[in-house]
Design a protein around this motif. Structure first.
Motif, PDB file in Angstrom:
ATOM      1  N   LEU A 435     -19.344  23.100   8.818  1.00  0.00           N
ATOM      2  CA  LEU A 435     -18.766  23.190  10.169  1.00  0.00           C
ATOM      3  C   LEU A 435     -19.728  22.624  11.205  1.00  0.00           C
ATOM      4  O   LEU A 435     -19.325  21.876  12.108  1.00  0.00           O
ATOM      5  CB  LEU A 435     -18.435  24.650  10.473  1.00  0.00           C
ATOM      6  N   LEU A 436     -21.010  22.947  11.058  1.00  0.00           N
ATOM      7  CA  LEU A 436     -22.000  22.450  12.014  1.00  0.00           C
ATOM      8  C   LEU A 436     -22.245  20.952  11.849  1.00  0.00           C
ATOM      9  O   LEU A 436     -22.534  20.256  12.831  1.00  0.00           O
ATOM     10  CB  LEU A 436     -23.318  23.217  11.870  1.00  0.00           C
ATOM     11  N   MET A 437     -22.133  20.438  10.634  1.00  0.00           N
ATOM     12  CA  MET A 437     -22.287  18.994  10.431  1.00  0.00           C
ATOM     13  C   MET A 437     -21.142  18.228  11.091  1.00  0.00           C
ATOM     14  O   MET A 437     -21.339  17.153  11.667  1.00  0.00           O
ATOM     15  CB  MET A 437     -22.377  18.668   8.935  1.00  0.00           C
ATOM     16  N   ILE A 438     -19.936  18.791  11.022  1.00  0.00           N
ATOM     17  CA  ILE A 438     -18.796  18.181  11.722  1.00  0.00           C
ATOM     18  C   ILE A 438     -19.042  18.219  13.230  1.00  0.00           C
ATOM     19  O   ILE A 438     -18.827  17.227  13.942  1.00  0.00           O
ATOM     20  CB  ILE A 438     -17.477  18.909  11.363  1.00  0.00           C
ATOM     21  N   LEU A 439     -19.516  19.367  13.710  1.00  0.00           N
ATOM     22  CA  LEU A 439     -19.817  19.532  15.138  1.00  0.00           C
ATOM     23  C   LEU A 439     -20.882  18.531  15.581  1.00  0.00           C
ATOM     24  O   LEU A 439     -20.783  17.918  16.651  1.00  0.00           O
ATOM     25  CB  LEU A 439     -20.285  20.965  15.397  1.00  0.00           C
ATOM     26  N   ALA A 440     -21.910  18.332  14.732  1.00  0.00           N
ATOM     27  CA  ALA A 440     -22.996  17.404  15.062  1.00  0.00           C
ATOM     28  C   ALA A 440     -22.511  15.957  15.079  1.00  0.00           C
ATOM     29  O   ALA A 440     -23.030  15.130  15.832  1.00  0.00           O
ATOM     30  CB  ALA A 440     -24.139  17.560  14.056  1.00  0.00           C
ATOM     31  N   PRO A 444     -23.322  15.228  19.073  1.00  0.00           N
ATOM     32  CA  PRO A 444     -24.741  15.181  18.678  1.00  0.00           C
ATOM     33  C   PRO A 444     -25.691  15.664  19.772  1.00  0.00           C
ATOM     34  O   PRO A 444     -26.743  16.220  19.471  1.00  0.00           O
ATOM     35  CB  PRO A 444     -24.974  13.702  18.360  1.00  0.00           C
ATOM     36  N   GLU A 445     -25.304  15.501  21.046  1.00  0.00           N
ATOM     37  CA  GLU A 445     -26.201  15.910  22.143  1.00  0.00           C
ATOM     38  C   GLU A 445     -26.379  17.423  22.214  1.00  0.00           C
ATOM     39  O   GLU A 445     -27.371  17.911  22.752  1.00  0.00           O
ATOM     40  CB  GLU A 445     -25.666  15.360  23.486  1.00  0.00           C
ATOM     41  N   LYS A 446     -25.450  18.169  21.636  1.00  0.00           N
ATOM     42  CA  LYS A 446     -25.550  19.637  21.676  1.00  0.00           C
ATOM     43  C   LYS A 446     -26.587  20.173  20.685  1.00  0.00           C
ATOM     44  O   LYS A 446     -26.883  21.361  20.675  1.00  0.00           O
ATOM     45  CB  LYS A 446     -24.185  20.273  21.397  1.00  0.00           C
ATOM     46  N   PHE A 447     -27.099  19.290  19.833  1.00  0.00           N
ATOM     47  CA  PHE A 447     -28.078  19.723  18.838  1.00  0.00           C
ATOM     48  C   PHE A 447     -29.488  19.257  19.194  1.00  0.00           C
ATOM     49  O   PHE A 447     -30.374  19.264  18.354  1.00  0.00           O
ATOM     50  CB  PHE A 447     -27.662  19.215  17.453  1.00  0.00           C
ATOM     51  N   GLN A 448     -29.668  18.904  20.425  1.00  0.00           N
ATOM     52  CA  GLN A 448     -30.994  18.508  20.895  1.00  0.00           C
ATOM     53  C   GLN A 448     -31.663  19.684  21.605  1.00  0.00           C
ATOM     54  O   GLN A 448     -31.031  20.398  22.373  1.00  0.00           O
ATOM     55  CB  GLN A 448     -30.880  17.307  21.852  1.00  0.00           C
ATOM     56  N   GLY A 449     -32.940  19.874  21.321  1.00  0.00           N
ATOM     57  CA  GLY A 449     -33.733  20.895  22.028  1.00  0.00           C
ATOM     58  C   GLY A 449     -33.323  22.317  21.722  1.00  0.00           C
ATOM     59  O   GLY A 449     -32.851  22.642  20.624  1.00  0.00           O
ATOM     60  N   LYS A 451     -30.894  24.221  22.804  1.00  0.00           N
ATOM     61  CA  LYS A 451     -29.473  24.479  22.553  1.00  0.00           C
ATOM     62  C   LYS A 451     -29.155  24.344  21.061  1.00  0.00           C
ATOM     63  O   LYS A 451     -28.462  25.189  20.481  1.00  0.00           O
ATOM     64  CB  LYS A 451     -28.618  23.505  23.359  1.00  0.00           C
ATOM     65  N   GLY A 452     -29.697  23.303  20.455  1.00  0.00           N
ATOM     66  CA  GLY A 452     -29.473  23.085  19.026  1.00  0.00           C
ATOM     67  C   GLY A 452     -30.077  24.185  18.176  1.00  0.00           C
ATOM     68  O   GLY A 452     -29.468  24.644  17.206  1.00  0.00           O
ATOM     69  N   GLN A 453     -31.277  24.629  18.561  1.00  0.00           N
ATOM     70  CA  GLN A 453     -31.951  25.707  17.821  1.00  0.00           C
ATOM     71  C   GLN A 453     -31.153  27.000  17.872  1.00  0.00           C
ATOM     72  O   GLN A 453     -31.065  27.732  16.882  1.00  0.00           O
ATOM     73  CB  GLN A 453     -33.346  25.928  18.398  1.00  0.00           C
ATOM     74  N   ASN A 454     -30.563  27.284  19.037  1.00  0.00           N
ATOM     75  CA  ASN A 454     -29.759  28.511  19.187  1.00  0.00           C
ATOM     76  C   ASN A 454     -28.519  28.486  18.296  1.00  0.00           C
ATOM     77  O   ASN A 454     -28.131  29.513  17.731  1.00  0.00           O
ATOM     78  CB  ASN A 454     -29.354  28.694  20.652  1.00  0.00           C
TER      79      ASN A 454
END
Length: 664
Positions: A435-440, A444-449, A451-454
């Motif tokens: 699910l997260l790979m589809i989201l990424a 892709p910008e939501k997995f930077q910094g 926010k992505g760690q959370n």
């Protein structure tokens, strides 16, 4: 090199599908040809290397090989017993190592075999031919020396792979190595070209162009993969035009070269057809399925291995059907079988407490052999479908599948994923990762910094899972965000909503299945290619087509059915559909409608995907073969189910680690 004159193009004689041609070339053009001429020996030894034995096994069965006079199959790199009274057929790659081994076998006073018929899987260099000619003791013992130009695995009647499992890692890895990448692409190009040599086809070569962000941005190696591969294939084809007798001089088909970045979602999303979901959920090894059968001696159940392949008519019929449809069909078949079969009826009446008369027993024995075989096959697929449906219920995959498809079509976003994780704590680690790979791939910008760690913390992913999610950027997701939305496959934005869609709904389907809204991007591409609507700026052509090709394709386009056929609809979906409908997706549907019209088929379309293809993409090729009345052949470096693809994504940034070291 001599090349036997077998007419296997679309325009000569009876139409044969891709795998049939591959099989017949190996059996008749290679093995059978060694029986003719001065060769009087009945039985022969077949000697292959690691690659060619796989080529042979994907197209032919051992019984086929034996029927052509082969009594023994040997590995060229293993010590072999001398058989000086027998003749040998060598099917090998034209490598220096193989040539040295061959010369060692056949030179001197005591050769291993009486005579050798040598067939190379791809073109041999002049240096190696000269090396063979230098040995005067070997030359009289050579019955044939030919280039077969067949170096691919026919994995399906309409699919092949070039056997490069590490292509994704070597071409998309974060440590760019252009020398290694170019070597990988050169081998790939050579093997793709042998497909056209085998089928006697000369393609119009199209490829996905590199899209640089702007004039200040450097184009990376991975951006140029389709361009480089198209050039490599073209160079090989130019040599074939000069060296192969009767090779077409004008275009006879279309070839479209893509890479995995064209559709990052297809390898990860849950696919709901019988074939794909079997391999996704049942931990199968290749085509092998292991199940338990009652012991014949009355002991504990015994484990039995079966192959889910095209020789199984039930598998062939159901493999491209939605799992709900497959389950319904199996239930109906079992009910119908019991009602029509005497032995089954008698057995069922006995179970209900009725006594069997002598006449009943006689009828049962007469019907038993056929009954046993049929009931075994039916029972196998009933068991498989039941097992899959249990897993779907237990893991709540319908709900997950709905969210996956809503994400892809822009009807769900990050908040919906967060809500799903917080309300479904029993979701498996693998499904969270997918699910997260589809989201990424979409955001892709939501997995930077931070926010992505959370997001990763919320999903409780392990470190190698996090690596797989982060590596989605290497397939081009991060750069696609910045690209203009005018690009053919850039992410679509809707100014009225924050959610982003990477697919648009296709129209024209009267009914659909629940969870069948998703379609691989190549479906849209192939349709556009067939209609001559593929933009030349995004998909340039290596060769300017001949005027005759335009005329042929125009006439083919006119004969197309006017109504577009799609698996997508915005209507309320159902888990099961009417029994009498025919969506053109299932294998039996394609075979039923297309095989009788093979002689009328238009020019073939080949699509090659660097970095692995999916079963949904192979299914689309079967579907569109019937719709476009053109045989669509899918090629790739490998055919990956979700677990394999996820493992490869983890490998993109891992050094000195084998595939076995990573767990899914």
């Amino acid at each position: 090199m001599s090349y036997s004159d077998s007419d296997s193009s679309s325009y000569g004689g009876d139409y044969k599908n891709f795998r049939q041609i591959s099989r017949e070339r190996l059996l008749y053009e290679m093995l059978r040809s060694a029986k003719t001429g001065t060769s009087k020996s009945t039985w022969k030894v077949l000697i292959m290397d690691k690659l060619t034995v796989k080529i042979m096994s994907h197209s032919c069965k051992m019984a086929d090989i034996t029927q052509e006079g082969v009594s023994l199959v040997e590995d060229i790199h293993r010590r072999r017993q001398p058989l000086p009274s027998m003749e040998a057929i060598y099917f090998i790659q034209p490598t220096k190592e193989n040539v040295i081994m061959f010369l060692s076998d056949m030179s001197g006073r005591s050769p291993l075999y009486k005579k050798a018929f040598v067939f190379f899987s791809s073109p041999i260099s002049r240096e190696l031919v000269t090396h063979i000619k230098k040995d005067s003791t070997v030359i009289p013992r050579i019955g044939a020396l030919r280039e077969m130009n067949l170096e691919y695995f026919a994995i399906d009647s309409q699919g092949f792979v070039t056997d490069d499992e590490r292509a994704l890692e070597e071409l998309f890895g974060d440590e760019e190595n252009s020398r290694r990448g170019d070597a990988c692409l050169n081998v790939m190009a050579s093997r793709i070209a042998t497909v056209f040599a085998s089928l006697r086809e000369f393609p119009l070569v199209r490829y996905r162009a590199a899209k640089s962000l702007d004039t200040m941005t450097m184009t990376t190696f991975s951006d140029l993969i389709p361009t480089k591969l198209a050039a490599g294939v073209w160079n090989c084809l130019m040599k074939y035009k000069q060296s192969i007798e009767n090779f077409p001089q004008t275009e006879t088909c279309d070839l479209l070269i893509l890479d995995r970045s064209v559709d990052q979602v297809a390898p990860i999303i849950h696919e709901w057809t019988y074939d794909a979901i079997c391999r996704d959920l049942l931990n199968m090894e290749g085509n092998k399925y292991v199940h338990e059968v009652p012991s014949k001696t009355g002991g504990p159940p015994e484990k039995k291995e079966v192959l889910l392949e095209e020789h199984d008519p039930l598998w062939l019929e159901l493999r491209h059907a939605h799992i709900a449809d497959a389950s319904e069909r199996l239930h109906e078949k079992m009910t119908s079988f019991i009602s029509k079969n005497k032995a089954a009826q008698i057995q069922h009446s006995a179970r209900d407490g009725g006594e069997l008369s002598t006449k009943d027993l006689q009828k049962m024995v007469q019907a038993l052999p056929q009954y046993s075989d049929q009931i075994d096959k039916l029972s196998l697929h009933v068991e498989i479908a039941g097992k899959i449906n249990r897993i779907i219920r237990e893991r709540r995959l319908r709900e997950l599948g709905q969210l996956e498809q809503d994400l892809v079509f822009g009807d769900a976003g990050l908040k919906d994923v967060v809500k799903f994780f917080t309300t479904n704590e029993d979701v498996t680690r693998e499904n969270k990762l997918r699910l997260l790979m589809i989201l990424a791939a979409i955001y892709p910008e939501k997995f930077q910094g931070e926010k992505g760690q959370n997001i990763m913390k919320l999903a409780r992913l392990q470190s190698d899972d996090i690596t797989a999610v982060n590596n989605m950027r290497l397939l081009g997701g991060a750069s696609d965000i910045k690209k203009s939305s005018t690009g053919a496959f850039s992410l679509k934005f809707d100014i009225n909503k924050k959610k982003r869609a990477v697919r648009k709904d296709l129209t024209g389907e009267e009914q659909t299945w629940q969870l069948s809204r998703f379609y691989p991007m190549i479906e849209e591409l192939i349709e556009k290619l067939g209609k001559k609507e593929l933009p030349k700026d995004d998909y340039p052509c290596m060769n300017e087509p001949s005027p005759t090709v335009h005329a042929k394709n125009q006439s083919a386009a006119i004969s197309q059915p006017p109504v577009a056929h799609s698996m997508r609809s915005r209507r309320t979906p159902t888990w099961a559909r009417p029994r009498n409908s025919d969506d053109g997706y299932s294998s039996d549907s394609v075979l039923r409608h297309a095989s009788s019209d093979f002689k009328k088929m238009g020019q073939r379309i080949f699509v090659f995907i660097v970095g692995g293809a999916t079963r949904s993409e192979l299914r689309v090729c079967h579907k569109l073969t019937r719709k476009l009345n053109r045989e669509i052949i899918l090629g790739s470096t490998s055919l990956d189910d979700p677990p394999q693809f996820i493992t490869k994504m983890k490998m993109l940034t891992v050094d000195e680690l084998s595939l076995d070291d990573i767990q899914i």
